[in-house]
Motif scaffolding. Structure first.
Motif, PDB file in Angstrom:
ATOM      1  N   VAL A   1       0.840  -1.203   0.000  1.00 43.41           N
ATOM      2  CA  VAL A   1       0.000   0.000   0.000  1.00 43.41           C
ATOM      3  C   VAL A   1       0.871   1.248   0.000  1.00 43.41           C
ATOM      4  O   VAL A   1       0.654   2.201  -0.763  1.00 43.41           O
ATOM      5  CB  VAL A   1      -0.951  -0.006   1.221  1.00 43.41           C
ATOM      6  N   GLY A   2       1.897   1.256   0.855  1.00 36.67           N
ATOM      7  CA  GLY A   2       2.785   2.409   0.919  1.00 36.67           C
ATOM      8  C   GLY A   2       3.581   2.613  -0.348  1.00 36.67           C
ATOM      9  O   GLY A   2       3.746   3.747  -0.824  1.00 36.67           O
ATOM     10  N   LEU A   3       4.075   1.512  -0.927  1.00 38.13           N
ATOM     11  CA  LEU A   3       4.867   1.623  -2.150  1.00 38.13           C
ATOM     12  C   LEU A   3       4.027   2.138  -3.308  1.00 38.13           C
ATOM     13  O   LEU A   3       4.478   2.983  -4.095  1.00 38.13           O
ATOM     14  CB  LEU A   3       5.466   0.261  -2.499  1.00 38.13           C
ATOM     15  N   LEU A   4       2.785   1.643  -3.439  1.00 44.75           N
ATOM     16  CA  LEU A   4       1.930   2.108  -4.528  1.00 44.75           C
ATOM     17  C   LEU A   4       1.622   3.594  -4.391  1.00 44.75           C
ATOM     18  O   LEU A   4       1.555   4.313  -5.394  1.00 44.75           O
ATOM     19  CB  LEU A   4       0.635   1.300  -4.568  1.00 44.75           C
ATOM     20  N   GLU A   5       1.448   4.049  -3.167  1.00 41.36           N
ATOM     21  CA  GLU A   5       1.226   5.481  -2.965  1.00 41.36           C
ATOM     22  C   GLU A   5       2.455   6.270  -3.401  1.00 41.36           C
ATOM     23  O   GLU A   5       2.348   7.320  -4.055  1.00 41.36           O
ATOM     24  CB  GLU A   5       0.921   5.758  -1.495  1.00 41.36           C
ATOM     25  N   GLU A   6       3.635   5.741  -3.082  1.00 44.99           N
ATOM     26  CA  GLU A   6       4.862   6.453  -3.413  1.00 44.99           C
ATOM     27  C   GLU A   6       5.107   6.516  -4.922  1.00 44.99           C
ATOM     28  O   GLU A   6       5.475   7.565  -5.457  1.00 44.99           O
ATOM     29  CB  GLU A   6       6.036   5.772  -2.713  1.00 44.99           C
ATOM     30  N   VAL A   7       4.899   5.414  -5.613  1.00 41.65           N
ATOM     31  CA  VAL A   7       5.196   5.407  -7.060  1.00 41.65           C
ATOM     32  C   VAL A   7       4.076   6.035  -7.876  1.00 41.65           C
ATOM     33  O   VAL A   7       4.197   6.135  -9.105  1.00 41.65           O
ATOM     34  CB  VAL A   7       5.493   3.976  -7.563  1.00 41.65           C
ATOM     35  N   SER A   8       3.008   6.472  -7.224  1.00 43.29           N
ATOM     36  CA  SER A   8       1.949   7.194  -7.919  1.00 43.29           C
ATOM     37  C   SER A   8       2.206   8.693  -7.978  1.00 43.29           C
ATOM     38  O   SER A   8       1.469   9.429  -8.643  1.00 43.29           O
ATOM     39  CB  SER A   8       0.597   6.941  -7.233  1.00 43.29           C
ATOM     40  N   ARG A   9       3.234   9.155  -7.300  1.00 45.57           N
ATOM     41  CA  ARG A   9       3.541  10.582  -7.285  1.00 45.57           C
ATOM     42  C   ARG A   9       4.150  11.018  -8.625  1.00 45.57           C
ATOM     43  O   ARG A   9       4.817  10.233  -9.292  1.00 45.57           O
ATOM     44  CB  ARG A   9       4.490  10.904  -6.132  1.00 45.57           C
TER      45      ARG A   9
END
Length: 281
Positions: free
Chosen positions: A40-48
């Motif tokens: 969940v955290g990684l997907l949020e990060e790579v969506s920036r």
């Protein structure tokens, strides 16, 4: 990367355009609450907007990419998945749909076993390349007592066609990389010695292309090929219902008695183990 992850080692390479993310959740990389929380955290990060254009996923364990979910922690990992979209989307299926929709191009590099939600994670990625000698895919859910609930029914039917999707789902058998390639489950089966260089080359090539073109092209293909949120939610609801049923409980109890969810013969050869279970009405 700015965030520390318990089960993911991540590093940006190739002029910052490609992120390599390696899952490492001993003893056998089960999908549990820690893995889901980190994803969940990684997907949020790579969506920036300024994030890497390509993400390559692999596993630190040569025998297990993701064998399946941790069946002793279904409520816990479901609660973590809900943080990606809210309580109404508390399922791996909707989390994996978010994986399919992020603006980065996602590539799965498969060594070892990817079954159940592990296979569904790969199916949610944009591309899948597997070691010809050391890769196994499977959807064991029906053999355990449930339908797949995180995207396999939707993706495999679109990729394989009706007959082969039924074969994959209803037999709960293991598929090696060559058969998976022939059926369309993966993009290509690549000799193991060449896999790392092959995937890095594709990632580097895509990573050099204009970001806006990548995003728009991916979104257009997603609009044609991805299942609707309603379909994903329906599959998740059926899984959640039957995973608590008597037949599933009986079969998982027998599997645990044989060493399920440990590094041993049952997990290494789960397709065979499912065929040996006692019949349940």
């Amino acid at each position: 990367m700015t965030a520390p992850y318990e089960t993911i080692s991540a590093s940006t390479r190739l002029d910052g355009n490609v992120l390599f993310a390696t899952f490492n959740a001993p003893p056998i990389n089960l999908i549990g609450p820690e893995v889901v929380r980190d994803l969940v955290g990684l997907l949020e990060e790579v969506s920036r907007p300024a994030s890497a254009r390509v993400v390559v996923f692999d596993s630190a364990d040569p025998d297990f990419f993701f064998p399946h979910v941790d069946l002793t922690k279904v409520p816990e990992y479901t609660a973590e998945a809900a943080k990606a979209g809210g309580p109404g989307d508390a399922s791996l299926g909707m989390l994996f749909r978010k994986l399919s929709e992020i603006p980065a191009v996602t590539i799965a590099k498969l060594r070892g076993r990817a079954r159940g939600a592990g296979s569904e994670f790969l199916l949610a990625c944009d591309m899948r390349f597997a070691s010809r000698e050391n890769a196994v895919l499977g959807q064991p859910e029906v053999g355990i007592g449930t339908p797949p609930g995180a995207g396999a029914i939707q993706h495999l039917t679109r990729l394989l066609g009706r007959g082969r999707a039924l074969e994959a789902v209803l037999t709960s058998a293991d598929f090696d990389a060559e058969l998976a390639e022939r059926y369309g489950w993966i993009n290509r089966a690549v000799p193991d010695a060449e896999l790392d260089e092959f995937v890095a080359g594709i990632a580097a090539r895509i990573g050099d292309f204009p970001r806006d073109a990548l995003i728009v092209a991916k979104a257009a293909i997603n609009a044609i090929s991805l299942p609707t949120p309603a379909d994903v939610r329906a599959d998740a609801a059926m899984f959640q219902q039957l995973v608590r049923g008597e037949a599933t409980q009986q079969r998982t109890t027998e599997l645990f008695e044989r060493g399920f969810q440990t590094r041993g013969r049952t997990e290494l050869n789960l397709g065979d183990a499912l065929g040996d279970l006692k019949a349940v009405d």
